[in-house]
Design an enzyme around this catalytic site. Structure first.
Site, short mmCIF file in Angstrom:
data_model
loop_
_atom_site.label_atom_id
_atom_site.label_comp_id
_atom_site.label_asym_id
_atom_site.label_seq_id
_atom_site.Cartn_x
_atom_site.Cartn_y
_atom_site.Cartn_z
CB CYS A 1 149.56 1.70 18.83
SG CYS A 1 149.72 2.75 20.26
CG ASP B 1 129.56 -16.20 25.99
OD1 ASP B 1 129.15 -17.26 25.73
OD2 ASP B 1 129.87 -15.68 26.97
CG HIS C 1 149.53 0.67 24.31
ND1 HIS C 1 150.40 0.69 23.68
CD2 HIS C 1 149.71 0.03 25.41
CE1 HIS C 1 151.45 0.20 24.01
NE2 HIS C 1 150.83 -0.21 25.41
CG ASP D 1 136.64 -14.22 25.63
OD1 ASP D 1 136.62 -15.18 25.82
OD2 ASP D 1 136.04 -13.34 26.21
CB CYS E 1 153.20 4.10 21.20
SG CYS E 1 152.52 3.08 22.63
CB CYS F 1 153.89 0.38 21.32
SG CYS F 1 152.32 -0.12 20.79
#
Ligand SMILES: [Zn+2]
Length: 371
Positions: free
Chosen positions: A308, A89, A337, A268, A311, A306
């Site tokens: 991940c 940015d 997560h 974002d 999880c 999920c």
């Protein structure tokens, strides 16, 4: 940098952005690494969960550790050990929101650092030079994000200045070369607060100047959500079809799905990472606050769907305990997560677009999230 539009489904688009450091499938969510780190997660884990691009912030990195040090380190990619694309940015937003703003004039802005009160200035040329030193794959122009609410007169004058800055940023980019031999792209930023005519003019003028991609800035700053969507709808038809479109700082899973449906390619937001550190996790069945007492003896995973690491291996009861005990692992698992969920969301949206069923998939998922 090249953008290839692969499929459209209603207003939604699936494409690929090709950069000198690899491909970015769109729509994409970009995790925010303001100070050169996405909070509470290692770059290795970010890559493993499929993040193809992350954000850094020019204002923060310029003030600390400073552009000269990052140059000596061989650029931001090398300094933070991130080999995939990076977007920086311009710092305009932070100058207006974080620093002690001392003055704003046609040549740029003067501000005092929020860290030590030292006096600095940003000109359009200087923010391009800083982003050349950082070596980001996508650089952003200097802009003024008008405060919300503001008058139409203010928004008009502010946007006129932002457009001049955009033109000067492009001239500077054309007059300089990448510092590390890898091509750098420059995106323009549409401003204009909630005024359709100013937004449309801004988008039209930026398209005339010609950028590698176009961001829509100054939204999600307190205006009603419907107004945000209305502004997206004003800008999208004016922006070139063959370039990526980026809605800055947005947003909730719902906002992202709605904006994808309206033709946005890039997002974002600090929401997944910041919420994670406050024990709030996102799932396809809505949000949970892991500090709630109802999770005290819940030995199911945060999100059974999920995949991940958190999880697959830990329970809601354990995460709640970690948050209550102030353990750093709580922040790490919740961050992992939430980013897994946001990246799943855009990846699945992309697949639905390619299969021509985005609208149905979106409305079913939204219904499920709200229930
Ligand atoms: Zn998970």
């Amino acid at each position: 940098m090249r953008y290839r539009l692969l499929h459209t489904d209603g207003g939604a688009r699936a494409g690929v952005i090709q950069t000198g450091r690899g491909e970015i499938p769109t729509p994409i969510f970009m995790p925010v690494g303001t100070q050169g780190a996405v909070k509470a997660i290692e770059p290795r884990a970010l890559r493993d969960l499929g993040a193809s691009i992350i954000l850094g912030n020019t204002y923060h990195l310029y003030l600390r550790p400073g552009t000269a040090l990052i140059e000596r380190a061989g650029g931001l990619h090398r300094f933070i050990n991130w080999t995939a694309p990076l977007l920086t940015d311009s710092g305009g937003y932070q100058v207006f929101s974080l620093s002690d703003l001392r003055g704003i004039h046609k040549d740029g802005v003067e501000f005092k650092s929020h860290l030590d009160g030292s006096l600095h200035n940003f000109t359009p040329e200087k923010v391009v030079d800083i982003q050349r030193s950082l070596g980001s794959d996508i650089m952003m122009v200097l802009d003024e994000c008008a405060p919300f609410p503001c008058t139409e007169e203010y928004a008009h004058a502010s946007n006129a200045m932002t457009l001049q800055w955009a033109e000067r940023c492009k001239e500077r980019m054309e007059a300089t070369a990448p510092a590390y031999g890898v091509e750098q792209a420059l995106f323009g930023i549409v401003q204009g607060s909630i005024f359709p005519a100013i937004r449309e003019h801004s988008a039209r003028r930026l398209a005339e100047i010609g950028f590698d991609g176009y961001a829509i800035g100054g939204l999600s700053v307190g205006e009603p959500t419907e107004q945000m969507y209305a502004m997206v709808d004003v800008c999208v038809p004016v922006l070139p079809r063959e370039k990526p479109r980026y809605l800055m700082g947005v947003g909730t899973p719902e906002n992202i799905l709605e904006a994808i449906g309206r033709g946005i390619d890039m997002f974002d937001c600090v929401m997944p990472t910041r919420n994670a550190r406050n024990a709030v996790v996102f799932t396809a069945h809505g949000r949970l606050n892991l500090r709630n007492a109802k999770h005290a003896e819940d030995f199911s995973p945060v999100d059974p769907d999920c995949l991940c690491y958190g999880c697959r291996n830990f329970t809601r009861a354990y995460l709640r305990h970690l948050f209550k005990a102030g353990e750093i692992l709580a922040l790490q698992l919740a961050t992992l997560h939430n980013l897994t969920f946001y990246l799943w969301l855009v990846r699945t949206a992309r697949q639905a677009i390619q299969e021509g069923r985005f609208a149905i998939w979106k409305s079913e998922l939204l219904k499920q999230m709200r229930s």
